[in-house]
Motif scaffolding. Structure first.
Motif, mmCIF file in Angstrom:
data_model
loop_
_atom_site.group_PDB
_atom_site.id
_atom_site.type_symbol
_atom_site.label_atom_id
_atom_site.label_comp_id
_atom_site.label_asym_id
_atom_site.label_seq_id
_atom_site.Cartn_x
_atom_site.Cartn_y
_atom_site.Cartn_z
ATOM 1 N N PRO A 74 -60.004 27.550 5.293
ATOM 2 C CA PRO A 74 -59.194 27.898 4.091
ATOM 3 C C PRO A 74 -58.510 29.343 4.453
ATOM 4 O O PRO A 74 -57.270 29.840 4.053
ATOM 5 C CB PRO A 74 -59.986 28.066 2.606
ATOM 6 C CG PRO A 74 -61.351 28.079 3.305
ATOM 7 C CD PRO A 74 -61.429 27.458 4.601
ATOM 8 N N GLY A 78 -54.655 30.204 4.520
ATOM 9 C CA GLY A 78 -54.036 31.167 3.516
ATOM 10 C C GLY A 78 -53.345 32.058 4.099
ATOM 11 O O GLY A 78 -52.433 32.602 3.600
ATOM 12 N N VAL A 113 -58.930 22.259 3.408
ATOM 13 C CA VAL A 113 -59.280 23.200 2.394
ATOM 14 C C VAL A 113 -60.307 22.538 1.662
ATOM 15 O O VAL A 113 -61.359 22.808 1.145
ATOM 16 C CB VAL A 113 -58.190 23.581 1.400
ATOM 17 C CG1 VAL A 113 -58.451 24.059 0.247
ATOM 18 C CG2 VAL A 113 -57.304 24.360 2.323
ATOM 19 N N LEU A 180 -56.495 30.900 -1.203
ATOM 20 C CA LEU A 180 -56.990 30.163 -0.058
ATOM 21 C C LEU A 180 -57.808 31.329 0.734
ATOM 22 O O LEU A 180 -59.033 31.178 1.236
ATOM 23 C CB LEU A 180 -55.958 29.493 0.888
ATOM 24 C CG LEU A 180 -55.513 28.270 0.316
ATOM 25 C CD1 LEU A 180 -54.295 27.934 1.216
ATOM 26 C CD2 LEU A 180 -56.430 27.192 0.010
#
Length: 196
Positions: A74, A78, A113, A180
């Protein structure tokens, strides 16, 4: 099926996946690609279940020291999303004009994720699965897979409520990278990755 174990499975799923509703709402708020989001959620959660079931039977596909490093998934997604926001802003987009995401997230992004966010779920599921026997484990898995659909519906529901949808439409492109990145950092730090 035993109603008691169904209730326990539903409760366990809800407690260990409550944060997924927020992430799903952010994904759904990005526009098109709803089928990809649901598919990605199922792929990621299936990965969690495969690892947890295998570990309950004594096999380990993922060594425990590697689990904290799932936070890199993540975190990387992100950072990629933040880069996209920054690049779109540099190209002339403003706060009132959120950038188009090209149809929403890809299924494998959602799966990554979901799987990374579920690293701690594995630690909870393994002892429960190991002590519930094969039939009990089957009930847990079936209930969990049904509840993934419910979670997707809840995420879509929240993303389409006028007040929430307005906020997500205006700020979701900024909020998603922050969530994220934060999720990745929390997973890394809480797991002690890199000696943190």
């Amino acid at each position: 099926m035993n109603a008691g174990i169904i209730g326990q499975a539903a409760g366990l799923f809800a407690v260990t996946n409550i944060d997924d509703i927020v992430i799903l709402a952010l994904f759904f708020a990005q526009g098109a690609g709803h089928l990809r989001i649901v598919l990605g959620q199922y792929i990621g959660f299936a990965g969690i279940l495969v690892v947890a079931v295998a570990a309950a039977f004594g096999a380990t596909f993922l060594p425990e020291p590697a689990v904290p490093y799932l936070g890199l998934l993540p975190l990387a997604l992100g950072l990629k999303a933040a880069w996209q926001v920054w690049r779109d802003r540099a190209d002339g987009g403003g706060d009132d004009d959120p950038p188009a995401r090209g149809g929403g997230p890809k299924a494998l992004e959602v799966a990554a994720v979901t799987f990374a966010n579920g690293g701690d779920n594995i630690g909870v599921y393994v002892p429960v699965f190991a002590t519930s026997g094969t039939s009990g484990m089957t009930v847990y898995v079936v209930v969990f897979l049904i509840l993934v659909a419910v979670w997707c519906l809840a995420g879509r529901f929240f993303a389409t409520r006028p007040l929430i949808a307005g906020a997500l439409s205006r700020w979701g492109h900024i909020l998603l990278p922050l969530v994220l990145i934060g999720l990745g950092v929390v997973i890394l730090v809480e797991g002690g990755a890199f000696g943190l």
